[in-house]
Design a protein around this motif. Structure first.
Motif, short mmCIF file in Angstrom:
data_model
loop_
_atom_site.label_atom_id
_atom_site.label_comp_id
_atom_site.label_asym_id
_atom_site.label_seq_id
_atom_site.Cartn_x
_atom_site.Cartn_y
_atom_site.Cartn_z
N ASN A 216 37.78 40.67 40.16
CA ASN A 216 37.79 41.09 41.58
C ASN A 216 36.25 40.76 42.00
OD1 ASN A 216 40.28 41.62 42.39
ND2 ASN A 216 39.86 43.79 41.93
N ALA A 217 35.82 39.77 41.61
CA ALA A 217 34.19 39.24 41.89
C ALA A 217 34.16 38.83 43.40
CB ALA A 217 33.82 38.10 41.12
N GLY A 218 33.05 38.96 43.93
CA GLY A 218 32.80 38.17 45.28
C GLY A 218 33.52 36.92 45.44
N ILE A 219 33.27 36.03 44.61
CA ILE A 219 33.85 34.76 44.42
C ILE A 219 34.52 34.46 43.11
CG2 ILE A 219 33.64 32.22 44.61
CD1 ILE A 219 31.07 32.90 46.40
N TYR A 220 35.77 34.45 42.82
CA TYR A 220 36.43 34.47 41.75
C TYR A 220 37.26 33.32 41.45
CZ TYR A 220 39.87 36.13 38.03
OH TYR A 220 40.77 36.33 36.94
N ILE B 163 36.55 24.58 52.20
CA ILE B 163 36.31 25.92 52.71
C ILE B 163 35.06 26.09 53.15
CG2 ILE B 163 36.73 28.18 52.56
CD1 ILE B 163 38.85 27.68 50.23
N ASP B 164 34.59 26.27 54.46
CA ASP B 164 33.25 26.39 54.82
C ASP B 164 33.00 27.22 55.84
OD1 ASP B 164 30.50 24.32 54.92
OD2 ASP B 164 31.23 24.68 57.14
N THR B 165 32.01 27.83 55.73
CA THR B 165 31.22 28.73 56.83
C THR B 165 32.24 29.88 57.16
OG1 THR B 165 30.45 26.87 57.80
CG2 THR B 165 30.08 28.62 58.90
N CYS B 166 32.95 30.53 56.06
CA CYS B 166 33.64 31.77 56.07
C CYS B 166 32.92 32.94 55.73
CB CYS B 166 34.83 31.70 55.43
SG CYS B 166 35.88 30.25 55.69
N ILE B 167 33.37 34.24 56.34
CA ILE B 167 32.68 35.26 55.86
C ILE B 167 33.87 36.28 55.45
CG2 ILE B 167 31.74 37.66 56.79
CD1 ILE B 167 30.27 35.94 58.64
N ALA B 168 33.96 36.72 53.98
CA ALA B 168 34.80 37.81 53.53
C ALA B 168 34.19 38.97 53.19
CB ALA B 168 35.37 37.23 52.29
N LYS B 169 34.57 40.23 53.82
CA LYS B 169 33.71 41.48 53.96
C LYS B 169 34.55 42.51 53.87
CE LYS B 169 30.02 43.85 56.01
NZ LYS B 169 28.75 44.07 57.04
N GLY B 170 34.42 43.49 52.82
CA GLY B 170 35.17 45.05 52.85
C GLY B 170 36.65 44.83 52.33
N ASN B 171 36.86 43.61 51.42
CA ASN B 171 38.06 43.53 51.16
C ASN B 171 38.32 44.35 49.74
OD1 ASN B 171 39.18 41.40 52.70
ND2 ASN B 171 37.12 40.26 51.88
N LEU B 172 39.34 44.90 49.45
CA LEU B 172 39.54 45.63 48.19
C LEU B 172 39.84 44.71 46.80
CD1 LEU B 172 42.18 48.36 49.64
CD2 LEU B 172 39.71 48.53 49.20
N ALA C 283 39.11 40.42 45.48
CA ALA C 283 37.91 39.25 45.50
C ALA C 283 37.78 38.84 47.11
CB ALA C 283 38.31 38.26 44.60
N GLY C 284 36.51 38.53 47.27
CA GLY C 284 36.16 38.03 48.73
C GLY C 284 36.95 36.44 48.84
N PHE C 285 36.57 35.83 47.81
CA PHE C 285 37.15 34.34 47.61
C PHE C 285 37.96 34.20 46.26
CE2 PHE C 285 33.98 34.11 50.90
CZ PHE C 285 34.77 33.34 51.96
N SER C 286 39.10 33.72 46.19
CA SER C 286 39.74 33.76 44.77
C SER C 286 40.26 32.54 44.66
CB SER C 286 40.84 35.00 44.62
OG SER C 286 41.43 35.05 43.40
N PHE C 287 40.21 31.72 43.54
CA PHE C 287 40.72 30.37 43.40
C PHE C 287 41.70 30.59 41.65
CE2 PHE C 287 37.18 29.93 45.89
CZ PHE C 287 37.63 28.82 46.77
N TYR C 288 42.85 30.41 41.75
CA TYR C 288 43.59 30.49 40.56
C TYR C 288 44.43 29.34 40.09
CZ TYR C 288 47.25 32.24 37.37
OH TYR C 288 48.06 32.32 36.16
N GLN C 289 44.32 28.74 38.94
CA GLN C 289 44.91 27.54 38.66
C GLN C 289 44.84 26.29 39.73
OE1 GLN C 289 48.84 28.46 37.52
NE2 GLN C 289 48.28 29.25 35.47
#
Length: 211
Positions: free
Chosen positions: A40-44, A1-10, A12-18
Protein backbone atom coordinates in the motif's frame (compact mmCIF):
# COMPACT_ATOMS: atom_id res chain seq x y z
CA UNK A 1 -1.47 8.40 -16.80
CA UNK A 2 -0.86 12.08 -16.31
CA UNK A 3 -1.76 14.91 -13.92
CA UNK A 4 -3.84 12.92 -11.43
CA UNK A 5 -4.32 13.31 -7.69
CA UNK A 6 -4.81 10.33 -5.36
CA UNK A 7 -5.47 11.42 -1.81
CA UNK A 8 -6.85 9.83 1.34
CA UNK A 9 -7.24 6.29 -0.02
CA UNK A 10 -7.15 3.25 2.28
CA UNK A 11 -4.87 1.38 -0.13
CA UNK A 12 -2.21 2.49 -2.62
CA UNK A 13 -2.69 5.82 -4.33
CA UNK A 14 -1.61 4.30 -7.68
CA UNK A 15 -1.18 0.53 -8.10
CA UNK A 16 0.28 -1.46 -11.02
CA UNK A 17 0.14 -5.28 -10.98
CA UNK A 18 1.51 -7.52 -13.72
CA UNK A 19 1.77 -4.65 -16.20
CA UNK A 20 4.05 -5.07 -19.19
CA UNK A 21 2.74 -2.38 -21.51
CA UNK A 22 4.73 0.86 -21.97
CA UNK A 23 2.81 2.57 -19.16
CA UNK A 24 3.89 5.90 -17.69
CA UNK A 25 2.73 7.69 -14.55
CA UNK A 26 3.79 11.34 -14.56
CA UNK A 27 3.04 14.73 -13.05
CA UNK A 28 0.72 13.20 -10.46
CA UNK A 29 0.34 13.49 -6.69
CA UNK A 30 -0.12 10.68 -4.18
CA UNK A 31 -0.92 12.18 -0.77
CA UNK A 32 -1.89 10.66 2.58
CA UNK A 33 -2.85 7.21 1.30
CA UNK A 34 -2.88 3.62 2.58
CA UNK A 35 -3.02 1.67 5.80
CA UNK A 36 0.66 0.82 6.17
CA UNK A 37 0.75 -2.63 4.55
CA UNK A 38 3.68 -3.51 2.27
CA UNK A 39 1.57 -3.34 -0.89
CA UNK A 40 0.00 0.00 0.00
CA UNK A 41 2.70 2.48 -0.95
CA UNK A 42 1.74 5.82 -2.43
CA UNK A 43 2.81 4.41 -5.81
CA UNK A 44 2.95 0.61 -5.80
CA UNK A 45 4.33 -1.61 -8.58
CA UNK A 46 4.65 -5.39 -8.50
CA UNK A 47 5.44 -8.12 -11.05
CA UNK A 48 5.62 -5.52 -13.84
CA UNK A 49 8.06 -4.71 -16.64
CA UNK A 50 9.12 -1.49 -18.30
CA UNK A 51 7.04 1.16 -16.50
CA UNK A 52 8.10 4.81 -16.28
CA UNK A 53 7.39 6.56 -12.97
CA UNK A 54 8.44 10.15 -13.64
CA UNK A 55 7.96 13.63 -12.13
CA UNK A 56 5.44 12.60 -9.46
CA UNK A 57 5.04 13.78 -5.88
CA UNK A 58 4.42 11.09 -3.25
CA UNK A 59 4.05 12.53 0.24
CA UNK A 60 2.60 11.79 3.68
CA UNK A 61 1.81 8.15 2.88
CA UNK A 62 1.54 5.67 5.73
CA UNK A 63 3.89 3.22 3.99
CA UNK A 64 6.59 4.10 1.46
CA UNK A 65 6.29 6.83 -1.14
CA UNK A 66 7.17 4.55 -4.07
CA UNK A 67 7.57 0.75 -3.87
CA UNK A 68 8.70 -1.63 -6.63
CA UNK A 69 8.41 -5.25 -5.53
CA UNK A 70 7.88 -8.84 -6.67
CA UNK A 71 9.44 -9.83 -9.98
CA UNK A 72 9.35 -6.33 -11.44
CA UNK A 73 12.16 -5.36 -13.82
CA UNK A 74 13.28 -2.45 -16.00
CA UNK A 75 11.32 0.15 -14.03
CA UNK A 76 12.43 3.76 -14.46
CA UNK A 77 11.89 5.89 -11.34
CA UNK A 78 13.01 9.40 -12.20
CA UNK A 79 12.62 13.00 -11.08
CA UNK A 80 10.09 12.22 -8.36
CA UNK A 81 9.69 13.83 -4.96
CA UNK A 82 9.11 11.30 -2.19
CA UNK A 83 9.00 12.91 1.22
CA UNK A 84 7.39 12.79 4.66
CA UNK A 85 6.36 9.15 4.19
CA UNK A 86 6.18 6.94 7.27
CA UNK A 87 8.63 4.36 5.90
CA UNK A 88 10.96 4.58 2.89
CA UNK A 89 11.03 7.30 0.30
CA UNK A 90 11.67 4.73 -2.45
CA UNK A 91 11.69 0.96 -1.81
CA UNK A 92 12.99 -1.00 -4.78
CA UNK A 93 13.59 -4.75 -5.19
CA UNK A 94 14.32 -7.24 -7.99
CA UNK A 95 16.44 -6.33 -11.03
CA UNK A 96 17.44 -3.98 -13.83
CA UNK A 97 15.86 -0.78 -12.49
CA UNK A 98 16.96 2.84 -12.84
CA UNK A 99 16.43 5.18 -9.88
CA UNK A 100 17.55 8.55 -11.20
CA UNK A 101 17.20 12.19 -10.19
CA UNK A 102 14.75 11.75 -7.30
CA UNK A 103 14.45 13.86 -4.16
CA UNK A 104 13.84 11.82 -0.99
CA UNK A 105 13.62 13.70 2.28
CA UNK A 106 12.13 13.56 5.76
CA UNK A 107 10.97 9.96 5.39
CA UNK A 108 10.60 7.77 8.46
CA UNK A 109 13.03 5.08 7.32
CA UNK A 110 15.55 5.22 4.44
CA UNK A 111 15.53 7.74 1.62
CA UNK A 112 16.19 4.96 -0.94
CA UNK A 113 16.08 1.31 0.13
CA UNK A 114 17.32 -1.49 -2.14
CA UNK A 115 16.33 -4.97 -1.01
CA UNK A 116 17.55 -7.97 -3.06
CA UNK A 117 18.30 -5.38 -5.74
CA UNK A 118 20.26 -6.67 -8.74
CA UNK A 119 21.93 -5.01 -11.75
CA UNK A 120 20.33 -1.64 -11.07
CA UNK A 121 21.42 2.00 -11.18
CA UNK A 122 20.91 4.53 -8.38
CA UNK A 123 22.13 7.80 -9.83
CA UNK A 124 21.92 11.55 -9.21
CA UNK A 125 19.43 11.37 -6.32
CA UNK A 126 19.27 13.66 -3.30
CA UNK A 127 18.53 12.04 0.08
CA UNK A 128 18.22 14.47 2.97
CA UNK A 129 17.08 14.24 6.60
CA UNK A 130 15.61 10.74 6.57
CA UNK A 131 15.26 8.41 9.61
CA UNK A 132 12.50 10.58 11.03
CA UNK A 133 10.84 7.63 12.78
CA UNK A 134 13.90 6.98 14.94
CA UNK A 135 16.98 9.15 15.14
CA UNK A 136 20.26 7.71 13.82
CA UNK A 137 18.72 4.40 12.69
CA UNK A 138 18.07 4.57 8.94
CA UNK A 139 20.09 5.93 6.05
CA UNK A 140 20.05 8.19 3.02
CA UNK A 141 20.62 5.13 0.78
CA UNK A 142 20.70 1.55 2.00
CA UNK A 143 21.34 -1.72 0.17
CA UNK A 144 20.46 -4.89 2.05
CA UNK A 145 20.11 -8.65 1.89
CA UNK A 146 21.26 -10.09 -1.49
CA UNK A 147 21.70 -6.82 -3.38
CA UNK A 148 24.41 -7.41 -5.99
CA UNK A 149 26.16 -5.78 -8.97
CA UNK A 150 24.44 -2.42 -8.59
CA UNK A 151 25.94 0.95 -9.61
CA UNK A 152 25.45 3.82 -7.16
CA UNK A 153 26.81 7.12 -8.47
CA UNK A 154 26.54 10.92 -8.33
CA UNK A 155 24.11 10.94 -5.39
CA UNK A 156 24.11 13.56 -2.65
CA UNK A 157 23.14 12.61 0.91
CA UNK A 158 22.91 14.94 3.92
CA UNK A 159 21.92 14.06 7.47
CA UNK A 160 20.10 17.38 8.03
CA UNK A 161 20.10 19.66 11.04
CA UNK A 162 16.94 18.51 12.82
CA UNK A 163 16.59 16.56 16.05
CA UNK A 164 16.27 13.30 14.06
CA UNK A 165 19.00 12.60 11.54
CA UNK A 166 19.84 9.75 9.20
CA UNK A 167 22.56 7.33 10.37
CA UNK A 168 24.77 7.08 7.25
CA UNK A 169 24.77 8.78 3.89
CA UNK A 170 24.94 5.27 2.42
CA UNK A 171 24.94 1.90 4.16
CA UNK A 172 25.95 -1.20 2.19
CA UNK A 173 24.41 -3.80 4.49
CA UNK A 174 25.28 -6.85 2.41
CA UNK A 175 28.13 -9.35 2.65
CA UNK A 176 29.62 -12.27 0.80
CA UNK A 177 31.16 -10.66 -2.26
CA UNK A 178 28.23 -8.78 -3.75
CA UNK A 179 30.43 -6.49 -5.90
CA UNK A 180 28.30 -3.36 -5.86
CA UNK A 181 30.03 -0.24 -7.16
CA UNK A 182 29.76 3.10 -5.31
CA UNK A 183 31.38 5.90 -7.29
CA UNK A 184 31.45 9.67 -7.43
CA UNK A 185 28.90 10.32 -4.68
CA UNK A 186 28.82 13.21 -2.21
CA UNK A 187 28.29 11.84 1.31
CA UNK A 188 29.86 14.75 3.21
CA UNK A 189 27.84 15.19 6.45
CA UNK A 190 25.74 12.32 5.12
CA UNK A 191 24.96 10.72 8.46
CA UNK A 192 25.02 11.19 12.20
CA UNK A 193 27.11 8.07 12.84
CA UNK A 194 29.16 8.31 9.66
CA UNK A 195 29.06 9.22 6.03
CA UNK A 196 29.64 5.81 4.40
CA UNK A 197 29.42 2.34 5.94
CA UNK A 198 30.29 -0.78 3.96
CA UNK A 199 29.75 -4.29 5.34
CA UNK A 200 30.99 -6.02 2.17
CA UNK A 201 34.73 -6.22 1.48
CA UNK A 202 34.06 -6.65 -2.24
CA UNK A 203 32.24 -3.34 -2.74
CA UNK A 204 34.05 -1.18 -5.28
CA UNK A 205 34.46 2.31 -3.77
CA UNK A 206 35.75 5.10 -6.00
CA UNK A 207 35.99 8.89 -5.78
CA UNK A 208 33.31 9.39 -3.11
CA UNK A 209 33.34 12.57 -1.04
CA UNK A 210 33.15 11.64 2.63
CA UNK A 211 35.35 14.31 4.24
Amino acid sequence: IDTCIAKGNLAAGFSFYQCSLPISLSNSVSDTNNSGALDNAGIYITDSIGLNITSNISINNIYSGIAVLGTSSEILISNNQSRNNTRHGIYVASSDHSVVGNYCSLNGYNGIYGYDLVNSVINDNKCYSNSQTTDNTYDGIQLSNASITNFISSNMCRRGAGAKQQRYGIYIGVSGGRTNMVSGNDFLTGGKTGNLQDADSNTLLQNNRIS
